[in-house]
Design a protein around this motif. Structure first.
Motif, PDB file in Angstrom:
ATOM      1  N   ALA A 222     -10.845  -6.363  -5.173  1.00 48.12           N
ATOM      2  CA  ALA A 222     -11.909  -5.360  -5.090  1.00 48.12           C
ATOM      3  C   ALA A 222     -11.531  -4.370  -3.999  1.00 48.12           C
ATOM      4  CB  ALA A 222     -13.248  -6.022  -4.784  1.00 48.12           C
ATOM      5  N   MET A 223     -11.322  -3.126  -4.396  1.00 50.68           N
ATOM      6  CA  MET A 223     -10.953  -2.075  -3.444  1.00 50.68           C
ATOM      7  C   MET A 223     -11.578  -0.758  -3.875  1.00 50.68           C
ATOM      8  SD  MET A 223      -6.913  -2.664  -2.545  1.00 50.68           S
ATOM      9  CE  MET A 223      -6.370  -2.225  -4.190  1.00 50.68           C
ATOM     10  N   GLY A 224     -11.850   0.096  -2.897  1.00 47.86           N
ATOM     11  CA  GLY A 224     -12.387   1.406  -3.228  1.00 47.86           C
ATOM     12  C   GLY A 224     -11.842   2.483  -2.319  1.00 47.86           C
ATOM     13  N   PHE A 225     -11.576   3.654  -2.897  1.00 43.98           N
ATOM     14  CA  PHE A 225     -11.158   4.827  -2.122  1.00 43.98           C
ATOM     15  C   PHE A 225     -11.820   6.047  -2.735  1.00 43.98           C
ATOM     16  CE2 PHE A 225      -8.143   1.718  -0.808  1.00 43.98           C
ATOM     17  CZ  PHE A 225      -7.914   2.026   0.531  1.00 43.98           C
ATOM     18  N   ASN A 226     -12.549   6.794  -1.896  1.00 47.65           N
ATOM     19  CA  ASN A 226     -13.387   7.870  -2.417  1.00 47.65           C
ATOM     20  C   ASN A 226     -12.711   9.230  -2.465  1.00 47.65           C
ATOM     21  OD1 ASN A 226     -13.357   8.602   0.276  1.00 47.65           O
ATOM     22  ND2 ASN A 226     -15.496   8.083   0.672  1.00 47.65           N
ATOM     23  N   VAL A 227     -11.426   9.283  -2.144  1.00 44.41           N
ATOM     24  CA  VAL A 227     -10.675  10.540  -2.270  1.00 44.41           C
ATOM     25  C   VAL A 227      -9.357  10.263  -2.989  1.00 44.41           C
ATOM     26  CG1 VAL A 227     -11.682  11.650  -0.238  1.00 44.41           C
ATOM     27  CG2 VAL A 227      -9.632  10.248   0.019  1.00 44.41           C
ATOM     28  N   LYS A 228      -8.913  11.214  -3.757  1.00 44.52           N
ATOM     29  CA  LYS A 228      -7.626  11.081  -4.437  1.00 44.52           C
ATOM     30  C   LYS A 228      -6.491  11.254  -3.433  1.00 44.52           C
ATOM     31  CE  LYS A 228      -9.539  13.065  -8.671  1.00 44.52           C
ATOM     32  NZ  LYS A 228      -9.495  14.189  -9.628  1.00 44.52           N
ATOM     33  N   HIS A 229      -5.380  10.621  -3.748  1.00 45.20           N
ATOM     34  CA  HIS A 229      -4.149  10.747  -2.961  1.00 45.20           C
ATOM     35  C   HIS A 229      -4.355  10.310  -1.510  1.00 45.20           C
ATOM     36  CE1 HIS A 229      -3.150  14.104  -6.067  1.00 45.20           C
ATOM     37  NE2 HIS A 229      -2.935  12.892  -6.553  1.00 45.20           N
ATOM     38  N   HIS A 230      -5.114   9.228  -1.349  1.00 40.83           N
ATOM     39  CA  HIS A 230      -5.336   8.699  -0.004  1.00 40.83           C
ATOM     40  C   HIS A 230      -4.017   8.166   0.557  1.00 40.83           C
ATOM     41  CE1 HIS A 230      -6.982   6.359   3.325  1.00 40.83           C
ATOM     42  NE2 HIS A 230      -8.145   6.983   3.126  1.00 40.83           N
ATOM     43  N   LEU A 231      -3.764   8.452   1.821  1.00 35.41           N
ATOM     44  CA  LEU A 231      -2.497   8.085   2.443  1.00 35.41           C
ATOM     45  C   LEU A 231      -2.294   6.576   2.454  1.00 35.41           C
ATOM     46  CD1 LEU A 231       0.077   8.925   3.919  1.00 35.41           C
ATOM     47  CD2 LEU A 231      -1.239   8.924   6.064  1.00 35.41           C
ATOM     48  N   PHE A 232      -3.364   5.817   2.606  1.00 30.64           N
ATOM     49  CA  PHE A 232      -3.221   4.357   2.613  1.00 30.64           C
ATOM     50  C   PHE A 232      -2.681   3.860   1.281  1.00 30.64           C
ATOM     51  CE2 PHE A 232      -4.768   0.030   1.891  1.00 30.64           C
ATOM     52  CZ  PHE A 232      -4.271  -0.614   3.014  1.00 30.64           C
ATOM     53  N   MET A 233      -3.195   4.414   0.180  1.00 28.72           N
ATOM     54  CA  MET A 233      -2.710   4.025  -1.147  1.00 28.72           C
ATOM     55  C   MET A 233      -1.242   4.418  -1.332  1.00 28.72           C
ATOM     56  SD  MET A 233      -4.830   2.417  -3.243  1.00 28.72           S
ATOM     57  CE  MET A 233      -4.907   1.325  -1.812  1.00 28.72           C
ATOM     58  N   LEU A 234      -0.880   5.571  -0.817  1.00 26.09           N
ATOM     59  CA  LEU A 234       0.518   6.003  -0.894  1.00 26.09           C
ATOM     60  C   LEU A 234       1.409   5.036  -0.122  1.00 26.09           C
ATOM     61  CD1 LEU A 234       2.599   8.112  -1.802  1.00 26.09           C
ATOM     62  CD2 LEU A 234       2.105   9.380   0.297  1.00 26.09           C
ATOM     63  N   ASN A 235       0.960   4.635   1.069  1.00 25.52           N
ATOM     64  CA  ASN A 235       1.723   3.675   1.864  1.00 25.52           C
ATOM     65  C   ASN A 235       1.869   2.340   1.139  1.00 25.52           C
ATOM     66  OD1 ASN A 235       1.945   5.577   3.868  1.00 25.52           O
ATOM     67  ND2 ASN A 235       0.349   4.704   5.173  1.00 25.52           N
ATOM     68  N   CYS A 236       0.814   1.939   0.436  1.00 23.90           N
ATOM     69  CA  CYS A 236       0.871   0.677  -0.322  1.00 23.90           C
ATOM     70  C   CYS A 236       1.904   0.758  -1.452  1.00 23.90           C
ATOM     71  CB  CYS A 236      -0.508   0.358  -0.904  1.00 23.90           C
ATOM     72  SG  CYS A 236      -1.712  -0.241   0.303  1.00 23.90           S
ATOM     73  N   MET A 237       1.936   1.881  -2.161  1.00 24.63           N
ATOM     74  CA  MET A 237       2.908   2.029  -3.245  1.00 24.63           C
ATOM     75  C   MET A 237       4.334   2.053  -2.709  1.00 24.63           C
ATOM     76  SD  MET A 237       1.135   4.572  -6.060  1.00 24.63           S
ATOM     77  CE  MET A 237       0.786   5.914  -4.913  1.00 24.63           C
ATOM     78  N   LYS A 238       4.536   2.689  -1.575  1.00 22.61           N
ATOM     79  CA  LYS A 238       5.877   2.722  -0.978  1.00 22.61           C
ATOM     80  C   LYS A 238       6.315   1.323  -0.555  1.00 22.61           C
ATOM     81  CE  LYS A 238       5.813   7.513   0.695  1.00 22.61           C
ATOM     82  NZ  LYS A 238       5.834   8.389   1.906  1.00 22.61           N
ATOM     83  N   ASP A 239       5.407   0.563   0.027  1.00 22.60           N
ATOM     84  CA  ASP A 239       5.720  -0.806   0.432  1.00 22.60           C
ATOM     85  C   ASP A 239       5.967  -1.681  -0.790  1.00 22.60           C
ATOM     86  OD1 ASP A 239       4.939  -3.719   1.139  1.00 22.60           O
ATOM     87  OD2 ASP A 239       5.121  -2.768   3.112  1.00 22.60           O
ATOM     88  N   PHE A 240       5.205  -1.446  -1.868  1.00 22.83           N
ATOM     89  CA  PHE A 240       5.363  -2.198  -3.114  1.00 22.83           C
ATOM     90  C   PHE A 240       6.806  -2.137  -3.588  1.00 22.83           C
ATOM     91  CE2 PHE A 240       5.275  -2.932  -7.625  1.00 22.83           C
ATOM     92  CZ  PHE A 240       4.192  -3.768  -7.866  1.00 22.83           C
ATOM     93  N   VAL A 241       7.428  -0.971  -3.489  1.00 25.01           N
ATOM     94  CA  VAL A 241       8.803  -0.769  -3.958  1.00 25.01           C
ATOM     95  C   VAL A 241       9.819  -1.234  -2.918  1.00 25.01           C
ATOM     96  CG1 VAL A 241      10.495   0.939  -4.710  1.00 25.01           C
ATOM     97  CG2 VAL A 241       8.098   1.142  -5.433  1.00 25.01           C
ATOM     98  N   ALA A 242       9.592  -0.829  -1.675  1.00 24.70           N
ATOM     99  CA  ALA A 242      10.576  -1.103  -0.616  1.00 24.70           C
ATOM    100  C   ALA A 242      10.729  -2.599  -0.348  1.00 24.70           C
ATOM    101  CB  ALA A 242      10.172  -0.371   0.664  1.00 24.70           C
ATOM    102  N   ASN A 243       9.639  -3.353  -0.466  1.00 22.22           N
ATOM    103  CA  ASN A 243       9.677  -4.783  -0.146  1.00 22.22           C
ATOM    104  C   ASN A 243       9.388  -5.655  -1.367  1.00 22.22           C
ATOM    105  OD1 ASN A 243      10.017  -4.449   2.818  1.00 22.22           O
ATOM    106  ND2 ASN A 243       7.986  -3.530   2.677  1.00 22.22           N
ATOM    107  N   TYR A 244       9.770  -5.158  -2.538  1.00 25.26           N
ATOM    108  CA  TYR A 244       9.408  -5.844  -3.780  1.00 25.26           C
ATOM    109  C   TYR A 244       9.958  -7.262  -3.830  1.00 25.26           C
ATOM    110  CZ  TYR A 244       8.632  -6.871  -8.670  1.00 25.26           C
ATOM    111  OH  TYR A 244       8.203  -7.455  -9.830  1.00 25.26           O
ATOM    112  N   THR A 245       9.031  -8.228  -3.998  1.00 25.89           N
ATOM    113  CA  THR A 245       9.399  -9.637  -4.115  1.00 25.89           C
ATOM    114  C   THR A 245       8.465 -10.253  -5.141  1.00 25.89           C
ATOM    115  OG1 THR A 245       9.924  -9.595  -1.744  1.00 25.89           O
ATOM    116  CG2 THR A 245       9.886 -11.758  -2.816  1.00 25.89           C
TER     117      THR A 245
END
Length: 368
Positions: A222-245
């Motif tokens: 359960a997560m919510g973000f009230n603005v598009k292109h939130h920096l936290f979500m961008l950081n999560c996607m970058k970490d998803f790829v960089a540290n993929y396990t």
């Protein structure tokens, strides 16, 4: 050259005028009919949905869907989002309950259910061959959408990962894929994401939030973000790829959210941050969505007293049923069992309970 004139007898002119007038009126009638038909066809091409009643079922026909399972090009109104990453198109009773409960408690918000196997054409999923899709499509604020993964990940850090990953070699592919989808959806569209085994209990606030699961991890169910292109979500996607396990359970989900939050909020222990706000993100306590820990998931299928349930869930916006933990035992929701899960269905998703649990084979209409 001699001109000849035909003499018109008495009344001939009046008859000619009448014929001419009738012909003109007929032409005008045909013209207006053609304009009306064109106007109706134009209007139908512009609407997103129309309603038709057939076989005692109110069916919401969704139009202007992207063919070939595309996410719609139109900018979505922020709402509550669910995802099905497998190819199945018939939602389980629990998934249907999750969508219905969210829609009932948030009637002014759209509830989007993205399904990878869904074609986008409701006419392909009629009763009695299908029950879940007709049921959900009859809820006015529910929108069923095809999930086109290529389109979703396009213009995100997840695009190249998705192009290169081999699902056949992934141990938890459907779960890892769902982990990536929720990040991309929240980053592109904003709103609230919920797992399809979370039953909503209160109206949701559209704020930036994530929820502590236990003393060690924040969960991404359960997560919510009230603005598009939130920096936290961008950081999560970058970490998803960089540290993929992908072979470690939860590494791309709860563990990812927790490690990115630690950098975002500068904390060491997850439990110390719960109930606080950090750099614009509310860190909710476990009772908000995880009042029963996953290690006690079996309690949902045990008999409960109403007063005990009210006490446990008094501060909850929803409850995570931890359906993955039930994948081996496959315990079911049984009408008349007096179980906690039955009580929750009766209270928060009565249409699903009545049609998919109480009388799944005999139901012919979906009454909200």
């Amino acid at each position: 050259m001699q001109k000849t004139f035909t003499q018109m007898g008495p009344g001939a002119f009046d008859e000619t005028v009448q014929l001419h007038t009738m012909g003109s009126r007929y032409k005008w009638f045909l013209l207006m009919l053609a304009i009306t038909i064109c106007a109706v066809l134009y209007r139908l091409s512009k609407v997103d949905t129309y309603q038709s009643v057939g076989n005692d079922i109110l069916e919401i026909i969704q139009m202007r869907m992207e063919s070939e399972r595309n996410v719609p090009k139109r900018i979505m109104e922020p709402g509550i989002m669910f995802v099905e990453t497998s190819d199945k198109v018939e939602p389980t009773p629990l998934a249907a309950c999750s969508v219905e409960s969210a829609a009932r408690l948030n009637p002014d918000k759209r509830v989007y259910f993205f399904m990878k196997g869904f074609s986008g054409k409701l006419s392909q999923y009629p009763q009695p061959n299908y029950t879940g899709i007709p049921l959900l499509s009859a809820i006015s604020n529910v929108v069923l959408l095809p999930l086109n993964l290529t389109k979703l990940f396009e213009n995100t850090p997840l695009y190249e990962w998705h192009q290169k990953v081999n699902p056949d070699l992934e141990k938890y592919w459907l779960h890892v894929l769902a982990d990536g989808c929720r990040l991309a959806l929240l980053w592109k569209y904003s709103g609230v994401y919920l797992d399809t085994d979370i039953i909503s209990m209160k109206t949701l606030s559209f704020i930036n939030f994530t929820v502590l699961e236990d003393e060690n991890f924040f969960n991404n169910g359960a997560m919510g973000f009230n603005v598009k292109h939130h920096l936290f979500m961008l950081n999560c996607m970058k970490d998803f790829v960089a540290n993929y396990t992908g072979h470690i359970w939860g590494f791309q989900g709860p563990r990812l959210i927790t490690r990115v939050l630690k950098r975002w909020c500068k904390f060491d222990k997850a439990a110390d941050a719960a109930g606080k706000e950090c750099n614009g993100i509310s860190l909710l306590i476990p009772r908000s969505f995880y009042p029963i820990h996953y290690s006690n998931w079996g309690r949902y299928y045990d008999p409960w007293k109403k007063e005990n349930a009210e006490s446990v869930f008094s501060g909850s916006y929803g409850t995570h049923v931890w359906n993955y933990m039930n994948s081996e035992k496959k315990r079911k929701i049984i009408a008349g069992s007096g179980s906690l899960i039955e009580y929750l269905f009766q209270l928060y998703c009565p249409t699903t309970y009545r049609n998919l649990v109480q009388s799944p084979k005999s139901s012919k209409s979906f009454r909200a």
